[in-house]
Design a protein around this motif. Structure first.
Motif, PDB file in Angstrom:
ATOM      1  N   VAL A 242     -16.989   0.720  -0.178  1.00 55.51           N
ATOM      2  CA  VAL A 242     -16.062  -0.253  -0.760  1.00 55.51           C
ATOM      3  C   VAL A 242     -14.882  -0.418   0.190  1.00 55.51           C
ATOM      4  O   VAL A 242     -14.226   0.568   0.545  1.00 55.51           O
ATOM      5  CB  VAL A 242     -15.573   0.209  -2.148  1.00 55.51           C
ATOM      6  CG1 VAL A 242     -14.526  -0.762  -2.698  1.00 55.51           C
ATOM      7  CG2 VAL A 242     -16.746   0.328  -3.108  1.00 55.51           C
ATOM      8  N   PRO A 243     -14.585  -1.638   0.623  1.00 51.34           N
ATOM      9  CA  PRO A 243     -13.473  -1.829   1.556  1.00 51.34           C
ATOM     10  C   PRO A 243     -12.129  -1.517   0.913  1.00 51.34           C
ATOM     11  O   PRO A 243     -11.941  -1.682  -0.290  1.00 51.34           O
ATOM     12  CB  PRO A 243     -13.573  -3.311   1.942  1.00 51.34           C
ATOM     13  CG  PRO A 243     -14.374  -3.952   0.869  1.00 51.34           C
ATOM     14  CD  PRO A 243     -15.291  -2.897   0.331  1.00 51.34           C
ATOM     15  N   VAL A 244     -11.194  -1.072   1.750  1.00 47.19           N
ATOM     16  CA  VAL A 244      -9.860  -0.691   1.288  1.00 47.19           C
ATOM     17  C   VAL A 244      -8.822  -1.563   1.984  1.00 47.19           C
ATOM     18  O   VAL A 244      -8.928  -1.844   3.183  1.00 47.19           O
ATOM     19  CB  VAL A 244      -9.575   0.795   1.577  1.00 47.19           C
ATOM     20  CG1 VAL A 244      -8.191   1.192   1.065  1.00 47.19           C
ATOM     21  CG2 VAL A 244     -10.649   1.672   0.936  1.00 47.19           C
ATOM     22  N   GLY A 245      -7.808  -1.965   1.209  1.00 47.33           N
ATOM     23  CA  GLY A 245      -6.743  -2.793   1.742  1.00 47.33           C
ATOM     24  C   GLY A 245      -5.452  -2.015   1.931  1.00 47.33           C
ATOM     25  O   GLY A 245      -5.146  -1.094   1.165  1.00 47.33           O
ATOM     26  N   HIS A 246      -4.697  -2.414   2.957  1.00 46.96           N
ATOM     27  CA  HIS A 246      -3.385  -1.830   3.250  1.00 46.96           C
ATOM     28  C   HIS A 246      -2.345  -2.933   3.083  1.00 46.96           C
ATOM     29  O   HIS A 246      -2.431  -3.979   3.714  1.00 46.96           O
ATOM     30  CB  HIS A 246      -3.367  -1.281   4.678  1.00 46.96           C
ATOM     31  CG  HIS A 246      -2.181  -0.423   4.996  1.00 46.96           C
ATOM     32  ND1 HIS A 246      -0.895  -0.902   4.999  1.00 46.96           N
ATOM     33  CD2 HIS A 246      -2.099   0.899   5.322  1.00 46.96           C
ATOM     34  CE1 HIS A 246      -0.067   0.079   5.328  1.00 46.96           C
ATOM     35  NE2 HIS A 246      -0.763   1.182   5.514  1.00 46.96           N
ATOM     36  N   PRO A 247      -1.313  -2.704   2.239  1.00 48.49           N
ATOM     37  CA  PRO A 247      -0.388  -3.793   1.906  1.00 48.49           C
ATOM     38  C   PRO A 247       0.826  -3.921   2.810  1.00 48.49           C
ATOM     39  O   PRO A 247       1.627  -4.843   2.623  1.00 48.49           O
ATOM     40  CB  PRO A 247       0.058  -3.411   0.486  1.00 48.49           C
ATOM     41  CG  PRO A 247       0.071  -1.915   0.510  1.00 48.49           C
ATOM     42  CD  PRO A 247      -1.072  -1.514   1.417  1.00 48.49           C
ATOM     43  N   HIS A 248       0.998  -3.042   3.785  1.00 52.72           N
ATOM     44  CA  HIS A 248       2.217  -3.054   4.597  1.00 52.72           C
ATOM     45  C   HIS A 248       1.875  -2.918   6.076  1.00 52.72           C
ATOM     46  O   HIS A 248       2.294  -1.960   6.737  1.00 52.72           O
ATOM     47  CB  HIS A 248       3.164  -1.925   4.167  1.00 52.72           C
ATOM     48  CG  HIS A 248       3.616  -2.019   2.754  1.00 52.72           C
ATOM     49  ND1 HIS A 248       3.403  -1.030   1.813  1.00 52.72           N
ATOM     50  CD2 HIS A 248       4.272  -3.012   2.106  1.00 52.72           C
ATOM     51  CE1 HIS A 248       3.906  -1.401   0.646  1.00 52.72           C
ATOM     52  NE2 HIS A 248       4.437  -2.595   0.795  1.00 52.72           N
ATOM     53  N   VAL A 249       1.139  -3.860   6.597  1.00 55.54           N
ATOM     54  CA  VAL A 249       0.722  -3.808   7.997  1.00 55.54           C
ATOM     55  C   VAL A 249       1.791  -4.476   8.866  1.00 55.54           C
ATOM     56  O   VAL A 249       2.261  -5.579   8.570  1.00 55.54           O
ATOM     57  CB  VAL A 249      -0.633  -4.504   8.193  1.00 55.54           C
ATOM     58  CG1 VAL A 249      -1.036  -4.484   9.660  1.00 55.54           C
ATOM     59  CG2 VAL A 249      -1.699  -3.811   7.342  1.00 55.54           C
TER      60      VAL A 249
END
Length: 286
Positions: A242-249
């Motif tokens: 399951v792909p994971v997202g990062h909110p502060h790139v």
């Protein structure tokens, strides 16, 4: 599936590629500014910005670019519109999901998902109902039937919208992305069961801000306790593909974010003013 996929985010995730997104308020002028950028998706931020369905509808339209549509062989918008809705997972918020999907959104980001029941509600709220015995009956759909505006925005008939608007990857040809934000320790603890028991979760995003608040280290994203929590989420999701997202790139951390294994990269809508910056420098106004 008839024709090409419309949701470019799902296209990239299904192919194992990275997705680049940014945040925007539901404001037409902001949507128009983003329309010609090279982002893959635009997340309309309505959790910490006003809930204004009319402004969101207009923003969707301003995200379309006539020249891009004319010159492209792909039928969907160049930037895939996704909406982060206001209510926390425990509030259910089925009507928020229904309204943004009925306007044409290709995905819903659900904040503060902490339990299996909340995860199940998130997916079910984005699906139309079906009868028992349907091969993809669970989670039982809760979405009400009013596809006209969404079908028009997608550029398909109502009937084609029905066939394409299920959630991915539960339906491999589905065009709707359900993203869950994991923002506390309870959410991390329950995440394996969410992913094992609730089909249709297409993306998990780590809520660093709220999680750091809970840990007593507000916005200290590189604190060891914060890093340990993020790694737990990454490991759980990686084991289940399951792909994971990062909110502060940012430019400073993007290489590390990629090395860590995040595949949905969200950057702040930073504006730069090189003429102003250089002018102030030259006039000692820095």
């Amino acid at each position: 599936m008839t024709g090409q996929r419309l949701n470019k985010v799902i296209t990239h995730l299904a192919a194992g590629r990275h997705v680049f997104a940014s945040f925007s308020p539901a404001e037409p002028a902001s949507a128009a500014d983003f329309a010609t950028t090279s982002y893959d998706a635009l997340v309309f931020e309505m959790e910490h910005k006003p809930w204004d369905a009319v402004a969101l509808r207009d923003s969707f339209q301003y995200l379309l670019n006539r020249r891009q549509i004319r010159n492209s062989d792909e039928p969907g918008p160049a930037l895939t519109p996704i909406v982060r809705i206001p209510a926390n997972g425990a509030e259910k918020a089925q009507w928020h999901a229904k309204q943004v999907l009925d306007l044409g959104a290709f995905g819903v980001i659900w904040p503060h998902i902490s339990t299996v029941d909340e995860a199940r509600n998130a997916v079910a709220s984005c699906r139309y109902p079906s009868l028992p015995g349907d091969p993809r009956h669970e989670p039982v759909g809760l979405r009400g039937d009013s596809p006209g505006t969404a079908a028009r925005y997608w550029g398909v008939s109502n009937q084609e919208y029905y066939t394409r608007s299920d959630v991915w990857p539960l339906d491999p040809d589905g065009e709707i992305l359900v993203a869950l934000m994991i923002e506390d320790q309870l959410g991390i603890a329950n995440l394996p069961r969410m992913l094992d028991e609730v089909p249709g979760i297409g993306l998990v995003i780590i809520g660093e801000g709220d999680m750091s608040q809970e840990l007593g280290i507000p916005r200290q994203y590189d604190h060891p306790r914060m890093l340990e929590c993020k790694q737990r989420v990454l490991d759980i999701c990686r084991a289940r593909n399951v792909p994971v997202g990062h909110p502060h790139v940012t430019a400073d951390n993007v290489k590390q974010v990629l090395d860590d294994g995040y595949r949905f990269l969200m950057t702040a809508p930073v504006r730069t003013y090189p003429g102003l910056d250089l002018g102030r420098s030259l006039t000692d106004r820095v």
